[in-house]
Design a protein around this motif. Structure first.
Motif, PDB file in Angstrom:
ATOM      1  N   ASP A  61       0.828  -1.206   0.000  1.00  0.00           N
ATOM      2  CA  ASP A  61       0.000   0.000   0.000  1.00  0.00           C
ATOM      3  C   ASP A  61       0.861   1.255   0.000  1.00  0.00           C
ATOM      4  O   ASP A  61       0.578   2.230  -0.705  1.00  0.00           O
ATOM      5  CB  ASP A  61      -0.900   0.035   1.241  1.00  0.00           C
ATOM      6  CG  ASP A  61      -1.980  -1.032   1.245  1.00  0.00           C
ATOM      7  OD1 ASP A  61      -2.501  -1.373   0.172  1.00  0.00           O
ATOM      8  OD2 ASP A  61      -2.309  -1.519   2.350  1.00  0.00           O
ATOM      9  N   ILE A  62       1.895   1.243   0.829  1.00  0.00           N
ATOM     10  CA  ILE A  62       2.754   2.428   0.949  1.00  0.00           C
ATOM     11  C   ILE A  62       3.636   2.581  -0.286  1.00  0.00           C
ATOM     12  O   ILE A  62       3.884   3.703  -0.754  1.00  0.00           O
ATOM     13  CB  ILE A  62       3.604   2.341   2.225  1.00  0.00           C
ATOM     14  CG1 ILE A  62       2.723   2.031   3.444  1.00  0.00           C
ATOM     15  CG2 ILE A  62       4.365   3.640   2.425  1.00  0.00           C
ATOM     16  CD1 ILE A  62       1.552   2.963   3.644  1.00  0.00           C
ATOM     17  N   ALA A  63       4.093   1.468  -0.834  1.00  0.00           N
ATOM     18  CA  ALA A  63       4.931   1.530  -2.039  1.00  0.00           C
ATOM     19  C   ALA A  63       4.175   2.136  -3.214  1.00  0.00           C
ATOM     20  O   ALA A  63       4.773   2.782  -4.081  1.00  0.00           O
ATOM     21  CB  ALA A  63       5.442   0.133  -2.397  1.00  0.00           C
ATOM     22  N   GLU A  64       2.855   1.952  -3.256  1.00  0.00           N
ATOM     23  CA  GLU A  64       2.061   2.577  -4.313  1.00  0.00           C
ATOM     24  C   GLU A  64       2.133   4.103  -4.218  1.00  0.00           C
ATOM     25  O   GLU A  64       2.196   4.796  -5.239  1.00  0.00           O
ATOM     26  CB  GLU A  64       0.609   2.119  -4.221  1.00  0.00           C
ATOM     27  CG  GLU A  64       0.385   0.670  -4.630  1.00  0.00           C
ATOM     28  CD  GLU A  64      -1.060   0.250  -4.502  1.00  0.00           C
ATOM     29  OE1 GLU A  64      -1.871   1.040  -3.976  1.00  0.00           O
ATOM     30  OE2 GLU A  64      -1.382  -0.876  -4.924  1.00  0.00           O
ATOM     31  N   VAL A  65       2.122   4.624  -3.012  1.00  0.00           N
ATOM     32  CA  VAL A  65       2.226   6.067  -2.812  1.00  0.00           C
ATOM     33  C   VAL A  65       3.618   6.550  -3.231  1.00  0.00           C
ATOM     34  O   VAL A  65       3.765   7.590  -3.883  1.00  0.00           O
ATOM     35  CB  VAL A  65       1.932   6.436  -1.350  1.00  0.00           C
ATOM     36  CG1 VAL A  65       2.035   7.950  -1.151  1.00  0.00           C
ATOM     37  CG2 VAL A  65       0.561   5.932  -0.935  1.00  0.00           C
ATOM     38  N   VAL A  66       4.641   5.787  -2.860  1.00  0.00           N
ATOM     39  CA  VAL A  66       6.011   6.123  -3.260  1.00  0.00           C
ATOM     40  C   VAL A  66       6.129   6.162  -4.778  1.00  0.00           C
ATOM     41  O   VAL A  66       6.711   7.092  -5.353  1.00  0.00           O
ATOM     42  CB  VAL A  66       7.009   5.118  -2.660  1.00  0.00           C
ATOM     43  CG1 VAL A  66       8.401   5.303  -3.260  1.00  0.00           C
ATOM     44  CG2 VAL A  66       7.063   5.263  -1.142  1.00  0.00           C
ATOM     45  N   SER A  67       5.578   5.161  -5.440  1.00  0.00           N
ATOM     46  CA  SER A  67       5.614   5.110  -6.903  1.00  0.00           C
ATOM     47  C   SER A  67       4.955   6.339  -7.517  1.00  0.00           C
ATOM     48  O   SER A  67       5.461   6.922  -8.484  1.00  0.00           O
ATOM     49  CB  SER A  67       4.912   3.831  -7.384  1.00  0.00           C
ATOM     50  OG  SER A  67       4.793   3.799  -8.792  1.00  0.00           O
ATOM     51  N   PHE A  68       3.840   6.743  -6.948  1.00  0.00           N
ATOM     52  CA  PHE A  68       3.122   7.931  -7.420  1.00  0.00           C
ATOM     53  C   PHE A  68       3.976   9.181  -7.281  1.00  0.00           C
ATOM     54  O   PHE A  68       4.118   9.971  -8.225  1.00  0.00           O
ATOM     55  CB  PHE A  68       1.823   8.062  -6.618  1.00  0.00           C
ATOM     56  CG  PHE A  68       1.042   9.320  -6.849  1.00  0.00           C
ATOM     57  CD1 PHE A  68       0.460   9.586  -8.081  1.00  0.00           C
ATOM     58  CD2 PHE A  68       0.857  10.233  -5.820  1.00  0.00           C
ATOM     59  CE1 PHE A  68      -0.283  10.751  -8.288  1.00  0.00           C
ATOM     60  CE2 PHE A  68       0.117  11.391  -6.009  1.00  0.00           C
ATOM     61  CZ  PHE A  68      -0.451  11.652  -7.249  1.00  0.00           C
ATOM     62  N   LEU A  69       4.596   9.354  -6.129  1.00  0.00           N
ATOM     63  CA  LEU A  69       5.410  10.551  -5.894  1.00  0.00           C
ATOM     64  C   LEU A  69       6.696  10.532  -6.708  1.00  0.00           C
ATOM     65  O   LEU A  69       7.226  11.584  -7.059  1.00  0.00           O
ATOM     66  CB  LEU A  69       5.727  10.675  -4.407  1.00  0.00           C
ATOM     67  CG  LEU A  69       4.537  10.959  -3.487  1.00  0.00           C
ATOM     68  CD1 LEU A  69       4.972  10.915  -2.029  1.00  0.00           C
ATOM     69  CD2 LEU A  69       3.899  12.303  -3.809  1.00  0.00           C
ATOM     70  N   ALA A  70       7.208   9.346  -6.989  1.00  0.00           N
ATOM     71  CA  ALA A  70       8.454   9.231  -7.751  1.00  0.00           C
ATOM     72  C   ALA A  70       8.251   9.413  -9.240  1.00  0.00           C
ATOM     73  O   ALA A  70       9.205   9.709  -9.964  1.00  0.00           O
ATOM     74  CB  ALA A  70       9.085   7.859  -7.499  1.00  0.00           C
ATOM     75  N   GLY A  71       7.013   9.230  -9.701  1.00  0.00           N
ATOM     76  CA  GLY A  71       6.774   9.246 -11.136  1.00  0.00           C
ATOM     77  C   GLY A  71       5.813  10.321 -11.597  1.00  0.00           C
ATOM     78  O   GLY A  71       6.204  11.459 -11.869  1.00  0.00           O
ATOM     79  N   PRO A  72       4.509  10.003 -11.634  1.00  0.00           N
ATOM     80  CA  PRO A  72       3.572  10.933 -12.281  1.00  0.00           C
ATOM     81  C   PRO A  72       3.201  12.157 -11.457  1.00  0.00           C
ATOM     82  O   PRO A  72       2.628  13.103 -12.008  1.00  0.00           O
ATOM     83  CB  PRO A  72       2.325  10.053 -12.503  1.00  0.00           C
ATOM     84  CG  PRO A  72       2.401   9.019 -11.434  1.00  0.00           C
ATOM     85  CD  PRO A  72       3.872   8.732 -11.258  1.00  0.00           C
ATOM     86  N   ALA A  73       3.509  12.174 -10.182  1.00  0.00           N
ATOM     87  CA  ALA A  73       2.987  13.229  -9.299  1.00  0.00           C
ATOM     88  C   ALA A  73       3.838  14.494  -9.333  1.00  0.00           C
ATOM     89  O   ALA A  73       4.311  14.968  -8.305  1.00  0.00           O
ATOM     90  CB  ALA A  73       2.879  12.706  -7.871  1.00  0.00           C
ATOM     91  N   ARG A  74       4.001  15.078 -10.487  1.00  0.00           N
ATOM     92  CA  ARG A  74       4.889  16.226 -10.610  1.00  0.00           C
ATOM     93  C   ARG A  74       4.266  17.516 -10.059  1.00  0.00           C
ATOM     94  O   ARG A  74       4.980  18.497  -9.858  1.00  0.00           O
ATOM     95  CB  ARG A  74       5.268  16.446 -12.085  1.00  0.00           C
ATOM     96  CG  ARG A  74       6.026  15.305 -12.715  1.00  0.00           C
ATOM     97  CD  ARG A  74       7.237  14.896 -11.913  1.00  0.00           C
ATOM     98  NE  ARG A  74       8.163  16.015 -11.686  1.00  0.00           N
ATOM     99  CZ  ARG A  74       9.165  15.998 -10.818  1.00  0.00           C
ATOM    100  NH1 ARG A  74       9.346  14.926 -10.057  1.00  0.00           N
ATOM    101  NH2 ARG A  74       9.962  17.032 -10.686  1.00  0.00           N
TER     102      ARG A  74
END
Length: 248
Positions: free
Chosen positions: A221-234
């Motif tokens: 669950d937390i890794a999904e948030v990390v992935s979001f912030l590391a990629g598309p969440a500009r």
């Protein structure tokens, strides 16, 4: 392990990457296409297992030991990432320690240890990241939802994470002009060894029932948030994302 430098993919450094949320984040970023440097403090076996899992799935990864509060060691960590993969684009600072006790009973040596790893460690890692990330990158720190929940027994740990949030919000503004985002993830109760250690079944069940989703979070669950912030969440920047299943 050595590899030839490459600029064909983005590169992530994940501290505390040998276990729990850090490892799940490292594996998720690898599946997103990042080359990953798995930092660990002492458990080489677990770190190498994380690397092996990433490589077996077709990704690129190496492990590197460094105390996150040691500026020379963290500088060497970034040196290795740059030498191996050509640069660093994302830093996920998941390393941390937690000791629980009421404030009146807290051992001051334990307090100092938490502050060294959680506060100084965040400062040291973020300092290197701010100096060395390529433009367009992301810094992702880890706080905790206990700041807003004010759970008895967490005073020292919550204090250290309050400092993490302060650093995160200020650094985001200091990175103006670099196109680098700086955010923090604040998990709620999550089924990791760090959370479960020392808790009886009744305590775990009570905490699992708190969110409207009526379960503990998982590292995934937390890794999904990390992935979001590391990629598309500009356009998400200078924020603390409380990933806790809806606990108020």
């Amino acid at each position: 392990m050595s590899e030839q430098p490459t600029t064909s993919r983005r590169v992530a450094v994940v501290t505390g990457g040998s276990r729990g949320i850090g490892r799940e984040s490292a594996e998720r970023l690898a599946s997103d296409g990042f080359a990953v440097v798995v930092n660990y403090a002492g458990n080489q076996t677990e770190a190498e297992a994380a690397v092996s899992a990433i490589v077996a799935a077709g990704g690129q990864a190496i492990a590197f030991r460094a105390d996150v509060a040691d500026e020379a060691a963290v500088s060497a960590l970034f040196d290795v990432a740059e030498k191996t993969y050509g640069g660093v684009d994302v830093v996920v600072h998941a390393a941390g320690v937690m000791t629980l006790a009421p404030l009146v009973d807290t051992d001051l040596d334990a307090l100092d240890r938490m502050h060294r790893t959680n506060i100084r460690g965040t400062f040291v890692v973020d300092q290197q990241a701010a100096r060395r990330l390529r433009d367009g990158g992301a810094i992702i720190n880890f706080s905790s939802s206990v700041l807003s929940l004010a759970i008895p027994g967490y005073s020292a740990y919550a204090a250290s994470k309050g400092a993490v949030e302060a650093m995160t919000l200020i650094l985001a503004r200091e990175m103006r002009g670099r196109d680098i985002t700086v955010n923090a993830v604040a998990p709620g109760p999550t089924a990791t060894a760090l959370f479960l250690d020392g808790k009886d079944e009744e305590t775990v069940a009570r905490m699992a029932a708190q969110p409207p989703l009526e379960r503990l979070g998982t590292p995934r669950d937390i890794a999904e948030v990390v992935s979001f912030l590391a990629g598309p969440a500009r356009w998400v920047n200078g924020q603390v994302l409380r990933a806790n299943g809806g606990i108020v």
